[in-house]
Design an enzyme around this catalytic site. Structure first.
Site, PDB file in Angstrom:
ATOM      1  CD  GLU A 248      39.640  34.956  40.661  1.00 14.28           C
ATOM      2  OE1 GLU A 248      40.805  34.562  40.848  1.00 14.28           O
ATOM      3  OE2 GLU A 248      38.657  34.472  41.259  1.00 14.28           O
ATOM      4  CB  CYS A 282      47.482  35.567  37.424  1.00  9.48           C
ATOM      5  SG  CYS A 282      46.234  34.453  36.861  1.00  9.48           S
TER       6      CYS A 282
HETATM    7  P1  NAD Z   1      44.903  46.033  34.716  1.00  9.05           P
HETATM    8  O1  NAD Z   1      44.486  46.034  36.141  1.00  9.05           O
HETATM    9  O2  NAD Z   1      45.778  47.112  34.227  1.00  9.05           O
HETATM   10  O3  NAD Z   1      43.610  46.084  33.781  1.00  9.05           O
HETATM   11  C1  NAD Z   1      42.582  45.136  33.898  1.00  9.05           C
HETATM   12  C2  NAD Z   1      41.290  45.733  33.357  1.00  9.05           C
HETATM   13  O4  NAD Z   1      40.879  46.813  34.195  1.00  9.05           O
HETATM   14  C3  NAD Z   1      41.402  46.309  31.956  1.00  9.05           C
HETATM   15  O5  NAD Z   1      40.216  46.007  31.250  1.00  9.05           O
HETATM   16  C4  NAD Z   1      41.480  47.804  32.212  1.00  9.05           C
HETATM   17  O6  NAD Z   1      41.003  48.583  31.142  1.00  9.05           O
HETATM   18  C5  NAD Z   1      40.564  47.941  33.406  1.00  9.05           C
HETATM   19  N1  NAD Z   1      40.770  49.144  34.232  1.00  9.05           N
HETATM   20  C6  NAD Z   1      41.888  49.917  34.340  1.00  9.05           C
HETATM   21  N2  NAD Z   1      41.671  50.901  35.238  1.00  9.05           N
HETATM   22  C7  NAD Z   1      40.400  50.751  35.692  1.00  9.05           C
HETATM   23  C8  NAD Z   1      39.606  51.436  36.652  1.00  9.05           C
HETATM   24  N3  NAD Z   1      40.064  52.487  37.323  1.00  9.05           N
HETATM   25  N4  NAD Z   1      38.348  50.987  36.891  1.00  9.05           N
HETATM   26  C9  NAD Z   1      37.870  49.900  36.244  1.00  9.05           C
HETATM   27  N5  NAD Z   1      38.578  49.211  35.329  1.00  9.05           N
HETATM   28  C10 NAD Z   1      39.838  49.630  35.055  1.00  9.05           C
HETATM   29  O7  NAD Z   1      45.546  44.580  34.436  1.00  9.05           O
HETATM   30  P2  NAD Z   1      46.233  44.026  33.121  1.00  9.05           P
HETATM   31  O8  NAD Z   1      47.546  44.695  32.945  1.00  9.05           O
HETATM   32  O9  NAD Z   1      45.276  44.018  31.980  1.00  9.05           O
HETATM   33  O10 NAD Z   1      46.458  42.492  33.538  1.00  9.05           O
HETATM   34  C11 NAD Z   1      47.532  42.074  34.307  1.00  9.05           C
HETATM   35  C12 NAD Z   1      47.127  41.772  35.724  1.00  9.05           C
HETATM   36  O11 NAD Z   1      46.027  40.872  35.753  1.00  9.05           O
HETATM   37  C13 NAD Z   1      48.225  41.060  36.509  1.00  9.05           C
HETATM   38  O12 NAD Z   1      48.335  41.631  37.787  1.00  9.05           O
HETATM   39  C14 NAD Z   1      47.727  39.632  36.577  1.00  9.05           C
HETATM   40  O13 NAD Z   1      48.222  38.890  37.655  1.00  9.05           O
HETATM   41  C15 NAD Z   1      46.269  39.824  36.683  1.00  9.05           C
HETATM   42  N6  NAD Z   1      45.570  38.589  36.303  1.00  9.05           N
HETATM   43  C16 NAD Z   1      44.980  37.853  37.280  1.00  9.05           C
HETATM   44  C17 NAD Z   1      44.337  36.671  36.948  1.00  9.05           C
HETATM   45  C18 NAD Z   1      43.652  35.832  37.992  1.00  9.05           C
HETATM   46  O14 NAD Z   1      42.835  34.995  37.626  1.00  9.05           O
HETATM   47  N7  NAD Z   1      43.923  36.010  39.253  1.00  9.05           N
HETATM   48  C19 NAD Z   1      44.302  36.249  35.620  1.00  9.05           C
HETATM   49  C20 NAD Z   1      44.930  37.029  34.653  1.00  9.05           C
HETATM   50  C21 NAD Z   1      45.559  38.207  35.005  1.00  9.05           C
END
Ligand code: NAD
Length: 472
Positions: A248, A282
């Site tokens: 997502e 999002c």
């Molecule tokens: P992010 O991708 O920076 O982090 C998300 C998660 O991934 C965190 O727990 C982080 O620690 C982890 N992570 C980071 N690097 C990783 C790796 N290499 N391997 C595995 N895990 C890793 O996102 P964010 O800044 O926390 O959130 C914002 C983003 O989330 C935006 O792009 C937003 O659109 C998206 N989002 C999408 C939805 C949806 O339902 N489509 C909902 C909410 C947020």
């Protein structure tokens, strides 16, 4: 001050480590708590315990009871949790309360779905030579599910992964975002209190890239369910190899306001839904396309509503827009807006930053190549543009690299059905904005917005294997 140091939660034990990550209160910037940083051994231990959890007998009705009790506990502790989220995320207290209510609903829907898992009869006897056989399918859990969540909706998005995964009979290892891990830790403890066997749920805090690597390195993790940025989602998919991955990801959500729309209603909803969680949602409204005939009237009303929003301390009952997740994120948004203005965009309201707070901002005279249009702003910024022709606006919405949800305001059935058929997104919301979501509905995008659907019933399909049984 005696600062709380949180441990990892593995197999029902709190394991306090030697290295910690700080968790700030987002409005004041003060230190709120510290969480332990997981190492490779911790990840492997959580996976081993999860595998043991798969040997326990936990029939659907018990899963239902546990998830149902957890939902009740969430409701009982609503105020506690809401204030915790307002502290760690910075979201206004009124929104945090709604998130707790929705999280309880997500667990409750998951509980119900646990009782509805079913396979199907397969008429193998209809094939020549197979007359002596009968067949059916059963749904079995995939096994160990790793759930990785973002910072913005830490409780309900964790419930959207943990709820369906447990309902489907899996063990779950959850890795919350570095900046907002506390509500997930609270949730996990509450699920154990509700009677969940401790082998079935573990929380690993620490550095995302490290934990992600160690989880993907372990072959006993059978599925990954991730919500976050496209960059990390893509990387996780590569690392996961042939295993199941549900993603997502982001969006630069569009909402269309047609010439026959209820302009007052549309203006009110657009200004309300663009700035929830300071635009860090999002499906938050980002690109608004307004028919040229009603553009001036609509713009005036949206700007008017937006100027009246209460911005500031998220703990105050009347605050509608709080800080962003960090000052650096607010600075990034400020830079994107300044760049757009330098390239000819007009600032209708906002454009002001105070620390981590970025004031609700509306830009007009934008072009599609500006970052504020083509990329995901993930902040309190809305762009407005006009159109005259239906096919032209559908095509402009579709030129996005994303496709999660879109909103359409119109009273014209032909226009609405055209939008439903032509917009290349996971959900088309008629007479509301892109930001509409209830927790039971199928939710997920196309293109860079990801693959797979959430909503407990839909998420569970991915979290189970359909196994064929042939009887001779
Ligand atoms: P992010 O991708 O920076 O982090 C998300 C998660 O991934 C965190 O727990 C982080 O620690 C982890 N992570 C980071 N690097 C990783 C790796 N290499 N391997 C595995 N895990 C890793 O996102 P964010 O800044 O926390 O959130 C914002 C983003 O989330 C935006 O792009 C937003 O659109 C998206 N989002 C999408 C939805 C949806 O339902 N489509 C909902 C909410 C947020």
């Amino acid at each position: 001050m005696n600062l709380r140091k949180y441990g990892l939660l593995i197999n029902g034990q709190e394991i306090v480590k030697t290295y910690f990550l700080p968790v700030q209160q987002k409005y004041t910037g003060n230190l709120l708590a510290e969480v332990s940083v997981a190492e490779k051994d911790d990840v492997d231990r959580a996976v081993d315990a999860s595998m043991e959890g798969q040997n326990l007998v936990l029939p659907p009705y018990q899963r239902y009871q546990i998830l149902h009790s957890a939902a009740s506990l969430l409701r009982e502790r609503k105020e506690d949790l809401a204030h915790l989220m307002t502290d760690e995320v910075g979201k206004p207290i009124i929104e945090a309360r709604t998130e707790v209510e929705r999280a309880a609903m997500t667990l409750e829907i998951s509980a119900e779905e646990a009782k509805r898992i079913q396979g199907q009869g397969i008429p193998v006897e209809a094939s020549p030579g197979a007359e002596e056989r009968r067949a059916f399918t059963i749904k079995v859990p995939v096994g160990v599910v790793a759930a990785i969540t973002p910072f913005n909706v830490p409780l309900n998005l964790a419930c959207h992964k943990i709820g369906p995964a447990l309902a489907a009979g899996n063990s779950v290892i959850v890795k919350p975002a570095e900046k907002t891990p506390l509500s997930t830790i609270y949730l996990a403890n509450l699920l154990l209190e509700a009677g969940l066997p401790h082998q079935r749920l573990h929380v690993l805090t620490g550095h995302g890239p490290d934990i992600g690597r160690w989880l993907t390195d372990n072959p006993n993790v059978h599925m990954f369910t991730f919500t976050g940025s496209p960059r990390v989602g893509e990387q996780l998919r590569k690392q996961a190899g042939l295993r199941k991955v549900a993603l997502e990801l982001g969006n630069n959500s569009a909402t269309i306001v047609h010439k026959d729309a209820d302009i007052r209603e549309a203006a009110k909803l657009v200004s309300m839904r663009s700035f929830n969680s300071a635009g860090q949602v999002c499906i938050s409204v980002q690109r608004v396309f307004v028919h040229a005939d009603v553009y001036n009237e609509f713009l005036e009303q949206v700007v008017d509503h937006t100027k009246q929003l209460h911005v500031g301390d998220p703990h105050l009952e009347d605050t509608q827009v709080g800080p962003m997740i960090s000052e650096s994120e607010a600075q990034r948004v400020e830079a994107w807006v300044n760049e757009a203005v330098a390239d000819g965009a007009k600032l209708e309201t906002g454009g002001l930053r105070e620390g981590a707070i970025y004031h609700p901002t509306i830009l007009t005279n934008v072009t599609e190549t500006m970052k504020v249009c083509k990329d995901e702003v993930f902040g309190p910024v809305v762009t407005m543009d006009t159109y005259e022709d239906a096919d032209d606006v559908f095509e402009r919405v579709n030129r996005s690299q994303y496709g999660l949800q879109a909103g359409v305001f119109s009273m014209n059935m032909r226009f609405c059905l055209g939008a439903a058929e032509k917009l290349n997104v996971g959900g088309v919301i008629i007479n509301d904005t892109s930001a509409f979501r209830v927790d039971a509905m199928p939710y997920g995008g196309v293109k860079k917005s990801g693959t797979g659907k959430e909503g407990p019933r839909y998420a569970m399909e991915d979290m189970m294997t359909e196994r064929l049984v042939v009887l001779r």
